[in-house]
Structures are given as structure tokens and as C-alpha cells.
Design an enzyme around this catalytic site. Structure first.
Site, PDB file in Angstrom:
ATOM      1  N   GLY A 423       0.774  -1.227   0.000  1.00 29.42           N
ATOM      2  CA  GLY A 423       0.000   0.000   0.000  1.00 29.42           C
ATOM      3  C   GLY A 423       0.805   1.277   0.000  1.00 29.42           C
ATOM      4  N   SER A 428       1.410   3.257  -9.078  1.00 25.01           N
ATOM      5  CA  SER A 428       1.192   4.616  -9.576  1.00 25.01           C
ATOM      6  C   SER A 428       2.510   5.391  -9.673  1.00 25.01           C
ATOM      7  CB  SER A 428       0.195   5.372  -8.694  1.00 25.01           C
ATOM      8  OG  SER A 428       0.657   5.484  -7.377  1.00 25.01           O
ATOM      9  N   ASP A 474      -3.099   8.862  -4.053  1.00 27.53           N
ATOM     10  CA  ASP A 474      -1.730   8.484  -4.401  1.00 27.53           C
ATOM     11  C   ASP A 474      -1.223   9.280  -5.590  1.00 27.53           C
ATOM     12  OD1 ASP A 474      -2.507   6.659  -2.550  1.00 27.53           O
ATOM     13  OD2 ASP A 474      -2.129   4.878  -3.783  1.00 27.53           O
TER      14      ASP A 474
END
Length: 655
Positions: A423, A428, A474
């Protein structure tokens, strides 16, 4: 479509200065038409345009319109370059005084050849910085719009808007709302300059005659005046497409400017292939508010320097491919664009190359057990699919946004030390770093792809192309970098398509720490069925997301006042609220074990992302070191966070 290249200019300043230049350096260019002067890489300027439009897939015919004074020059050029001499149209003028004017020259070709198709018009004496843009992309964009098309570019700092036709373009519809021909400084804010590169629908060609009747003087029959009239007065639907490169119309400059721009553009061409582009994006930790970013909430997140993804883009000239012709009559397939060398055994052809990472994209395994273990921990195809999806989405975005790209080839490779499935936004980060490289390579600016839209783009790569469950947090913090407050309220998202993002002061931050499981489960499973419950309006979930947002507002105030004890309390509340919504079963024993261990040492603790890691704030340095040892003994990886501050890194040249 029909392509018409205009090269009918007369008696320019440049031609005169070449004629009377006393250095002797340009004597061989005396009397040479502007379009046949040397361009980038030693090729004639017209050679480049002929190579660009010489494709039967796009144009049924290409015509060249010139004047009687220079006709012989272009006739000789045509025979040497496989251009049909019968497609050279002579407008009969021999001096500047008896010229027809650019619009009248275009009409002459249309009437004399009885053309009834859509038209592409290009000035053949236009110096272009990039020698290989994709004209097919231009035609596709023109076909998608219900009107005419003007190509424009962004003026360089040294260029004055008073020397060009300036356009104002709606960023959403790409419709040109205003056109001013060579406006005085200060009259218009736009720095977007039109060039003689147009697409005109056949049904609109009648406007040429109407305009010529209004302008008896040849000097007033310029395309700038034509478009000014069509857009501002007739309010015709005209759209704009950007070419992220530079242009100079040689007919409007003198010898010093011609040599200056030729050198400038040539240096750009030389610089690009020899300098690989390397960009980094950093892992992030959600400090407060998550996971409400996907539920119209608010969050604060921070990029960290401990973990990163790095992408390198290198321009690819050619790839060497071997073909064995010694014993079999094998014919190479799909290599028709290349050329055969070394006795027909090798071919050179351009290629886009995505390089697999040796650890994250394995294709060779020591055994079936080795394949099982690696696939279980690393997944399938690692970051290679992220590179490919980003490139695909980038081309699609630019085409839709009216940005024509050059047909340059490149090699992409990546590296990352962000641990998987904990996580920390590793996927990304790779997409973000790839996008940075593509933007630099194709000269795409923040005006073309603003930061808020860039975050949306990165999210769409993952959700639309790869079906990865994700939220905006993110991507926003990796685009803005540093410590970022984010408000994703429904009103903002619906009104402008993105939230409110504010960079926060990072000076004097307390010691945050991070721990993660050495063998995590799939972090994406932690979201469970919360989204469905939220969409159905379940009050407990809706109220929880509102509370996450309220915690974020309080945390923002605590950070601004450097009230770290309050921030620590809010982080604890964030986790407990998340725990009530997602349940212990969904959070999983590994995450709960790390939370409980941190609390034994009096540290605040929460999940920084979707699961597999915890982030905390410990204000007692001695307890921090004790906690570190305890986490390591429990089989977890522990590190003190190094915040990534983009302002400091940029100033020191590290970014």
C-alpha cells in the site's frame, strides 16, 4: 484529401540579404527560393514537407503552387525528388507587386484542377524544429471535428506575439474563440501562434472567393486576415491542434534570424538523442483521512524519499534485425519501412522498446517451484504492463486533446525499490515517472497537461486500462510531491473534475516511521464491500467518510501550528474509525499485529495505504529505537521515514 504546398513568395528580405551578403558564405544560395534553402540536418526545407505528406494513404494528390519567377527551380527539384511535375501550379507572377496573395494562390489550385475534396494547406518555406511529426494524427483529429482546423504552437520566450497570428483556444472543445493577426503587445494574453498549416472542409472552400472579393489588394489576402475574418466576423467553427514544437516562416525573417533559428533548431535535434531522460516518482504515506479519497473525503499524504520508482527514456534511432537468407527464401515480414544492408542479411527499422525489469518482469525461472514463489510475491508482468498502458493512454490523451506528437521512437526501462503489495503506491509511482518522461520527450508542458488533470490521467491508466482498484490520493501527492492536503468533495469533483490540492510547509516535521510485512497479502483486498455500502447510502459508512474529512481538517490545523501530539491522536482516531468500518477480519491479522505492537511503545499508528504496512508518529526517540528492534524481531521491515521535499531537492539539483 488533397494537400497543397504554397511556395509562391517573392522578393523577401532574406533573399535580398543573401544576394548582397559580402562574407561569401551564402553566395551559393543566391536566387534560391526560400523553400529550397537548407533546413534541419542539411535537408532542404521543402524536402522535409514532401517527406511528411508523401503518403497515398492520406492524400490522393499533392500540389505545389509557385510563381513564374521561381518555377524552374521547383521543376528541377520535382524531377530530383519524384514529385509529379504536372502537379506544380504556376501562378504567373514575377514580382512582389503582381503577386496574387496566399489565399488567391490556394484558390487558383482549387479552381484550375477542379478540386472538390477536403484540403490541407502548408507553407513549404516553414522551418520546423521537429522533423518527424505524425501528420496522420492531425488528419484524424480534423476528421473528428465539425469544422476547419488550424495548427498552432506555443511561442518561445524570445518570440514576439506581434510577429504571428495569435489564437485563443477553448481547452475543452478545442474551438478557436478568437484570432488576431500580429497583434500589438498587451492586446492579447495568449502565446499560442498559428502557422500556415490548415485543414479546410470542401464545403467551406467557397469562403475563399468571398474573402478575395472583399480584398482587392494582394497584400491583404494573407491567411492571417482570412482566418481573422472567418473566426471573428463569420464565427465559423474553427478548431485548433497543438504541435509541441517550434516553427519559423522563413519568408518573414532576414539572414541573421534564419541562421539563428536554423542553429537553434539543429542544436535541439542534436541534444535530444544523446541525453536520456530519467524521472523519479516517490512512494507515499497517507498520514490522515485515508481511505476517504475514494469517497468524496479529505486526506493529507506525503511522498517519502526512502522508496521510489525511476523510469529512463532513451531515443531509439533504429533496431538491427537479422534475417537468414543463406539456405531458405525467407521474406522479412513488416519491415518494409526499413532498408536492407550487409548483403540483405540485416534490416534497420524504428521501434518502440519497453525493457523488462530483470527482477520484476521475470520470464525465466529455475523451476516450477521458483515460478510459483515469484508469481505469488511479485504478481504477473510487474511494471512492464504499467509502461505499456501509460504509453497507450498518453497517445490517446494527446490525440483527444488536439496535441500532435512527433514520430520519434524510444526505449523505456524502469527500476523501483518500492515493496509490492504493502500500500505504498508502487504501481502509480511507475506510471507517474513514465508520464514525466513522455512529457519531457514530447515537449508536453504543464499548460497541456495541468497537475490536477495529470493525477486523473494516472488514475485512469490503472483503473481503465489495468482494472486496478485505486483512488486519487496516491496520484495527486505523487504529481504535486511533498506534503499535500487534498479535498475530494462531491461538489468540487462534479464542478471541475478534480479536487482542491494544497501543498503544505514541510519544515520541522516530526519523526514519522514506517513498518511493513515482509510477506504481505494482496493489499487491494482490504477495501472489501465498503464502496458498495457507501454507494447504497448506508449511514454508518457515509458518516465515517465525513468523519475522516473532519479529522483531516483538524490534522491540517495541527500541522500548521506544529502541534504534533494532537496530530498523533488524530492518526490513532483515523485507524480506529477505519477498523469499525472495515472490521478486523477484513484488515487481517498481519496489519492488526503491527498496530498492536506500535501501541505497546506509545506510538500513534495507522495504515498509510490499502494494507500491508503501518505508519506512525513517535515523539520519544528512545522508544522509537526500542520499537524498531521489536518490529524487526517480529519479522517486519522497519524504517524511519525520510520526507521527500520537492523544493529542497529541486534547489539542490537532486530532483
Amino acid at each position: 484529401m488533397i494537400c497543397i504546398v504554397l511556395v509562391a513568395g517573392h522578393g523577401t528580405v532574406l533573399e535580398t540579404q543573401i544576394k548582397y551578403d559580402d562574407t561569401g558564405l551564402y553566395s551559393h544560395l543566391t536566387g534560391v527560393p526560400k523553400a529550397l534553402l537548407p533546413g534541419i540536418g542539411g535537408k532542404k526545407i521543402l524536402d522535409f514537407w514532401w517527406e511528411t505528406v508523401n503518403t497515398r494513404q492520406l492524400f490522393t494528390e499533392v500540389y505545389l503552387v509557385t510563381n513564374a519567377d521561381k518555377y524552374k527551380h521547383f521543376e528541377r527539384w520535382a524531377t530530383a525528388n519524384d514529385f509529379p511535375v504536372e502537379n506544380i501550379v504556376n501562378d504567373g507572377s514575377t514580382t512582389l507587386e503582381d503577386r496574387l496573395g496566399a489565399v488567391a494562390d490556394l484558390q487558383l489550385v482549387i479552381h484550375s484542377r477542379r478540386l472538390q475534396d477536403d484540403i490541407v494547406v502548408i507553407a513549404g518555406d516553414m522551418l520546423c524544429a521537429d522533423q518527424n511529426f505524425d501528420i496522420a494524427q492531425v488528419i484524424r483529429f480534423f476528421r473528428s471535428k465539425p469544422g476547419e482546423l488550424i495548427i498552432y504552437y506555443e511561442l518561445e520566450e524570445s518570440e514576439k506575439s506581434s510577429s504571428r497570428g495569435i489564437v485563443e483556444v477553448c481547452p475543452d472543445s478545442h474551438r478557436i474563440s478568437r484570432f488576431l493577426e500580429k497583434p500589438h503587445d498587451g492586446v492579447i494574453q495568449s502565446r499560442l501562434a498559428s502557422v500556415v498549416f490548415y485543414c479546410i472542409q470542401r464545403d467551406s472552400l467557397s469562403f475563399l472567393s468571398d474573402f478575395i472579393k472583399m480584398q482587392p489588394r494582394a497584400a491583404d489576402r494573407s491567411f492571417g486576415r482570412f482566418w481573422e475574418w472567418l473566426i471573428n466576423e463569420k464565427q465559423l467553427d474553427v478548431f485548433g491542434m497543438k504541435l509541441p514544437t517550434g516553427f519559423q516562416l522563413i519568408g518573414q525573417v532576414g539572414l541573421s534570424d534564419y541562421t539563428k533559428w536554423l542553429t537553434h533548431y539543429s542544436n535541439k535535434q542534436l541534444d535530444n538523442p544523446t541525453k536520456p531522460i530519467t524521472c523519479r516518482s516517490y512512494a507515499r504515506v497517507g498520514l490522515i483521512g485515508n481511505p476517504s479519497d475514494g469517497f468524496n473525503g479529505k486526506t493529507i499524504a506525503m511522498t517519502i524519499s526512502n522508496f521510489w520508482a525511476e523510469v529512463t527514456l532513451t531515443e531509439s534511432q533504429t533496431l538491427v534485425g537479422h534475417v537468414n537468407t543463406s539456405t531458405h527464401n525467407h521474406k522479412p515480414q513488416n519491415l518494409h519501412r526499413g532498408r536492407r544492408v550487409q548483403e540483405s542479411r540485416y534490416f534497420l527499422f524504428p521501434l518502440q522498446v519497453l525493457v523488462p525489469h530483470p527482477l520484476n518482469d521475470p520470464t525465466e525461472f529455475g523451476s516450477l517451484q521458483d515460478l510459483f514463489c515469484i508469481s505469488r510475491k511479485e504478481g504477473y508482468l510487474g511494471g512492464l504492463r504499467l509502461l505499456q498502458a501509460t504509453c497507450k493512454k498518453f497517445y490517446q490523451f494527446c490525440s483527444k486533446q488536439g496535441i500532435a506528437l512527433t514520430k520519434q521512437n524510444f526505449t523505456l526501462k524502469y527500476d523501483t525499490n518500492i515493496p509490492r503489495q504493502v500500500g505504498l503506491a508502487g504501481s502509480s509511482a511507475i506510471v507517474s515517472a513514465t508520464l514525466k518522461c513522455l512529457m519531457k520527450f514530447y515537449n508536453i508542458t504543464d499548460n497541456d497537461l495541468p497537475k490536477p488533470i495529470r493525477a486523473n490521467f494516472i488514475l485512469s491508466v490503472e483503473t481503465d486500462e489495468l482494472f486496478i482498484t485505486a483512488g486519487l490520493q496516491d496520484r495527486v501527492v505523487q504529481v504535486y510531491e511533498g506534503l499535500v492536503f487534498m479535498d475530494f468533495s462531491k461538489t468540487l469533483m462534479e464542478d471541475q473534475g478534480y479536487g482542491n490540492y494544497v501543498s503544505m510547509d514541510m519544515n520541522g516535521l516530526p519523526p514519522f516511521w514506517l513498518a511493513y510485512l515482509s510477506d504481505p497479502s494482496d493489499s487491494g483486498r482490504i477495501h472489501s464491500n465498503v464502496r458498495q455500502r457507501w454507494l447504497s447510502g448506508e449511514s454508518a459508512v457515509v458518516e465515517a467518510m465525513e468523519t475522516f474529512a473532519a479529522l483531516t481538517d483538524r490534522a491540517r490545523a495541527a500541522i500548521q501550528t506544529r502541534d504534533w501530539s494532537t496530530l498523533a491522536q488524530l492518526m490513532d482516531q483515523n485507524f480506529e474509525l477505519r477498523r469499525t468500518i472495515y472490521t478486523d477480519e477484513c484488515l487481517g491479522p498481519g496489519n492488526l499485529k503491527m498496530v498492536q505492537l506500535a501501541k505497546q511503545f506509545g506510538s500513534s499508528v495507522k495504515l498509510p495505504g490499502s494494507g500491508g504496512a503501518v505508519v506512525g508518529l513517535c515523539l520519544d526517540n528512545a522508544r522509537l529505537m526500542e520499537m524498531r528492534q521489536a518490529f524487526q524481531e517480529a519479522g517486519c521491515v522497519f524504517c524511519v521515514i525520510g520526507p521527500y521535499n520537492p523544493s529542497i531537492s529541486t534547489a539542490s539539483g537532486q530532483h
